[in-house]
Design a protein around this motif. Structure first.
Motif, PDB file in Angstrom:
ATOM      1  N   LEU A   3       0.854  -1.179   0.000  1.00 26.42           N
ATOM      2  CA  LEU A   3       0.000   0.000   0.000  1.00 26.42           C
ATOM      3  C   LEU A   3       0.894   1.234   0.000  1.00 26.42           C
ATOM      4  N   ASP A   4       1.029   1.865  -1.170  1.00 24.10           N
ATOM      5  CA  ASP A   4       1.874   3.049  -1.239  1.00 24.10           C
ATOM      6  C   ASP A   4       1.111   4.276  -0.734  1.00 24.10           C
ATOM      7  N   GLU A   5       1.802   5.421  -0.726  1.00 28.92           N
ATOM      8  CA  GLU A   5       1.219   6.635  -0.150  1.00 28.92           C
ATOM      9  C   GLU A   5      -0.049   7.054  -0.871  1.00 28.92           C
ATOM     10  N   ARG A   6      -0.094   6.892  -2.180  1.00 28.19           N
ATOM     11  CA  ARG A   6      -1.282   7.306  -2.930  1.00 28.19           C
ATOM     12  C   ARG A   6      -2.487   6.450  -2.568  1.00 28.19           C
ATOM     13  N   LYS A   7      -2.269   5.164  -2.475  1.00 28.93           N
ATOM     14  CA  LYS A   7      -3.378   4.285  -2.088  1.00 28.93           C
ATOM     15  C   LYS A   7      -3.882   4.646  -0.687  1.00 28.93           C
ATOM     16  N   ASP A  49      -7.454  -1.788  -7.041  1.00 30.57           N
ATOM     17  CA  ASP A  49      -6.420  -2.486  -6.264  1.00 30.57           C
ATOM     18  C   ASP A  49      -6.824  -2.584  -4.792  1.00 30.57           C
ATOM     19  N   LEU A  50      -7.335  -1.489  -4.231  1.00 26.70           N
ATOM     20  CA  LEU A  50      -7.759  -1.487  -2.830  1.00 26.70           C
ATOM     21  C   LEU A  50      -8.871  -2.501  -2.584  1.00 26.70           C
ATOM     22  N   GLU A  51      -9.766  -2.623  -3.578  1.00 27.16           N
ATOM     23  CA  GLU A  51     -10.853  -3.604  -3.446  1.00 27.16           C
ATOM     24  C   GLU A  51     -10.295  -5.020  -3.494  1.00 27.16           C
ATOM     25  N   GLU A  52      -9.368  -5.237  -4.396  1.00 30.78           N
ATOM     26  CA  GLU A  52      -8.758  -6.568  -4.518  1.00 30.78           C
ATOM     27  C   GLU A  52      -8.025  -6.946  -3.232  1.00 30.78           C
ATOM     28  N   MET A  53      -7.469  -5.973  -2.568  1.00 35.69           N
ATOM     29  CA  MET A  53      -6.731  -6.217  -1.323  1.00 35.69           C
ATOM     30  C   MET A  53      -7.653  -6.321  -0.106  1.00 35.69           C
ATOM     31  N   GLY A  54      -8.945  -6.046  -0.298  1.00 40.62           N
ATOM     32  CA  GLY A  54      -9.917  -6.232   0.778  1.00 40.62           C
ATOM     33  C   GLY A  54     -10.127  -5.031   1.672  1.00 40.62           C
ATOM     34  N   PHE A  55      -9.608  -3.853   1.258  1.00 41.01           N
ATOM     35  CA  PHE A  55      -9.758  -2.675   2.101  1.00 41.01           C
ATOM     36  C   PHE A  55     -11.028  -1.877   1.807  1.00 41.01           C
ATOM     37  N   ILE A  56     -11.605  -2.059   0.634  1.00 41.37           N
ATOM     38  CA  ILE A  56     -12.888  -1.447   0.300  1.00 41.37           C
ATOM     39  C   ILE A  56     -13.751  -2.487  -0.401  1.00 41.37           C
ATOM     40  N   ILE A  57     -15.038  -2.251  -0.422  1.00 35.03           N
ATOM     41  CA  ILE A  57     -15.967  -3.167  -1.092  1.00 35.03           C
ATOM     42  C   ILE A  57     -16.947  -2.358  -1.914  1.00 35.03           C
ATOM     43  N   GLN A  58     -17.555  -3.019  -2.884  1.00 34.15           N
ATOM     44  CA  GLN A  58     -18.575  -2.382  -3.720  1.00 34.15           C
ATOM     45  C   GLN A  58     -19.920  -3.012  -3.374  1.00 34.15           C
ATOM     46  N   PRO A  59     -20.771  -2.282  -2.622  1.00 35.37           N
ATOM     47  CA  PRO A  59     -22.026  -2.881  -2.164  1.00 35.37           C
ATOM     48  C   PRO A  59     -22.997  -3.218  -3.280  1.00 35.37           C
ATOM     49  N   GLY A  64     -20.419   3.235  -5.969  1.00 33.66           N
ATOM     50  CA  GLY A  64     -19.033   3.446  -5.597  1.00 33.66           C
ATOM     51  C   GLY A  64     -18.618   2.443  -4.540  1.00 33.66           C
ATOM     52  N   ARG A  65     -17.528   2.753  -3.847  1.00 30.65           N
ATOM     53  CA  ARG A  65     -17.005   1.834  -2.843  1.00 30.65           C
ATOM     54  C   ARG A  65     -17.226   2.363  -1.429  1.00 30.65           C
ATOM     55  N   ILE A  66     -17.236   1.428  -0.492  1.00 31.47           N
ATOM     56  CA  ILE A  66     -17.289   1.779   0.922  1.00 31.47           C
ATOM     57  C   ILE A  66     -16.163   1.022   1.630  1.00 31.47           C
ATOM     58  N   PRO A  67     -15.721   1.506   2.764  1.00 32.50           N
ATOM     59  CA  PRO A  67     -14.634   0.807   3.468  1.00 32.50           C
ATOM     60  C   PRO A  67     -15.094  -0.539   4.018  1.00 32.50           C
ATOM     61  N   SER A  68     -14.207  -1.489   4.052  1.00 32.50           N
ATOM     62  CA  SER A  68     -14.450  -2.758   4.744  1.00 32.50           C
ATOM     63  C   SER A  68     -13.946  -2.628   6.178  1.00 32.50           C
ATOM     64  N   ASP A  69     -14.229  -3.629   7.001  1.00 36.45           N
ATOM     65  CA  ASP A  69     -13.683  -3.630   8.361  1.00 36.45           C
ATOM     66  C   ASP A  69     -12.156  -3.552   8.331  1.00 36.45           C
ATOM     67  N   ALA A  70     -11.557  -4.248   7.359  1.00 32.42           N
ATOM     68  CA  ALA A  70     -10.090  -4.223   7.230  1.00 32.42           C
ATOM     69  C   ALA A  70      -9.603  -2.822   6.860  1.00 32.42           C
ATOM     70  N   GLY A  71     -10.392  -2.118   6.047  1.00 28.23           N
ATOM     71  CA  GLY A  71     -10.032  -0.750   5.678  1.00 28.23           C
ATOM     72  C   GLY A  71     -10.072   0.182   6.871  1.00 28.23           C
TER      73      GLY A  71
END
Length: 369
Positions: A3-7, A49-59, A64-71
């Motif tokens: 997870l770089d600074e931009r992400k 990428d963030l979704e693939e990593m599990g930090f956001i999800i698409q309901p 758009g996206r919302i944060p996951s618990d991991a996010g």
């Protein structure tokens, strides 16, 4: 994938926007509202990428996206570096509470829980201090009418308990004052959890003919022991949860409220924070309670003397404003501890007892008029 600074900045933007709006966040929204210096297309790729990593999800497919618990977990552990400070209005409310002549622990807990709920618009859970080796200070018998007698027990730390019961024979006020003095002299300094039968026998000998009142005193002491030696909870702002769209489903809200009525569930929620003695944040399923999977709770401990004796928890949806909650808890704890330690030192023992007695006598006069 690291997870770089931009992400991290994009994840922070998604969380910030979702906390404020409760609406899924799209790449165009981030590009317009947050000066990240990259195009909407770049943001969209990073979000994938963030979704693939599990930090956001698409309901929903078109949303758009919302944060996951991991996010949220990554946010509170690594991104939320700047904690909000209490604004002037909140500071004024805290000062107003602490500046009052609060001289009973139960009242302090109730008022503080209400204030925190007002400041955050979330639900506050307070565990009352569990006090051990508490010494008795004073006993007072007071007639409320011809048949109802009140026993007032004052102990260290300005803990005051009342019990009202009917009696067959009511002594006059002067005699009750005499009985109060005798009992107070015998029991003063006794640890309430271990008042010996010998002391009760002494009272029976000194107050021959007042067995009914002494039995009531014994019951009052037993009830006080149970009260101060077991964990008790204060809740405030439960209905605040209904204001969040996450709990617009009535059955879902009912399930949450029923859980909050269970003392064992509350105890479990606050127990880990008490063990660790530091601020804890539980997000979604981390609480281990199914009915709270859409909630987060932030807890911290407060001290009474040299021992950790109580916990404060703030419960809200997983999209709660974590920075605000942390600042409120940190801002309240020191003030609460100051008041509690003043109570423990006994600085207000006699004044609080007198105030309590005055209120009771004032009520009695009204009843008789």
């Amino acid at each position: 994938m690291a997870l770089d600074e931009r992400k991290l900045k994009i994840l922070q933007a998604i969380i910030t926007d979702y906390i404020a709006t409760a609406e899924p966040v799209g790449s165009r929204t981030i590009a317009k509202k947050y000066d990240l210096g990259v195009s909407s297309a770049t943001i969209r790729n990073e979000m994938s990428d963030l979704e693939e990593m599990g930090f956001i999800i698409q309901p929903h497919a078109s949303s758009g996206r919302i944060p996951s618990d991991a996010g949220y977990r990554l946010y509170v552990d690594s991104i939320m570096m700047q904690k909000k400070k209490l604004d002037d209005y909140d500071k004024k409310m805290v000062s107003g509470l602490i500046g009052r002549n609060i001289n009973q622990i139960q009242y302090l807990m109730d008022e503080t829980a209400k204030l925190i709920s007002k400041m955050t618009n979330y639900t506050t859970i307070f565990s009352e201090p569990v006090v051990k080796n508490t010494k008795l200070n004073k006993i007072k018998f007071m007639s409320l009418n011809e048949s109802e007698l009140m026993v007032i027990i004052a102990a260290e730390g300005n803990i005051i308990k009342n019990k009202i019961a009917k009696v067959m024979y009511m002594p006059d006020d002067n005699r009750l004052d005499e009985l109060s003095k005798v009992v107070s002299d015998i029991l003063h300094g006794q640890v309430i959890e271990s008042v010996s039968q010998d002391k009760i026998d002494d009272i029976y000998r000194e107050l021959n003919g007042y067995g009914e009142i002494i039995s009531l005193l014994r019951e009052s002491i037993d009830e006080m022991v149970k009260s101060v030696s077991s964990e008790r909870f204060h809740l405030s702002g439960t209905n605040n949860m209904l204001a969040f769209p996450e709990f617009s489903d009535i059955e879902k809200a009912k399930s949450l409220f029923k859980t909050l009525e269970k003392e064992d569930a509350l105890s479990n929620l606050l127990s880990d924070g008490k063990k660790n003695g530091e601020l804890q944040i539980y997000i979604g399923n981390e609480s281990g309670i199914e009915e709270m999977k859409d909630c987060s709770i932030v807890t911290t401990t407060y001290q009474f003397g040299d021992n950790i004796t109580g916990t404060i928890g703030i419960l809200g949806p997983t999209r709660m404003d974590y920075s605000q909650v942390v600042s409120v808890l940190n801002g309240m704890v020191d003030n609460i501890e100051d008041v509690l330690n003043n109570l423990e030192s006994g600085k207000k023992d006699e004044s609080s007892y007198s105030d309590n007695e005055k209120k009771m006598r004032k009520g009695k006069k009204k009843d008789n008029s």
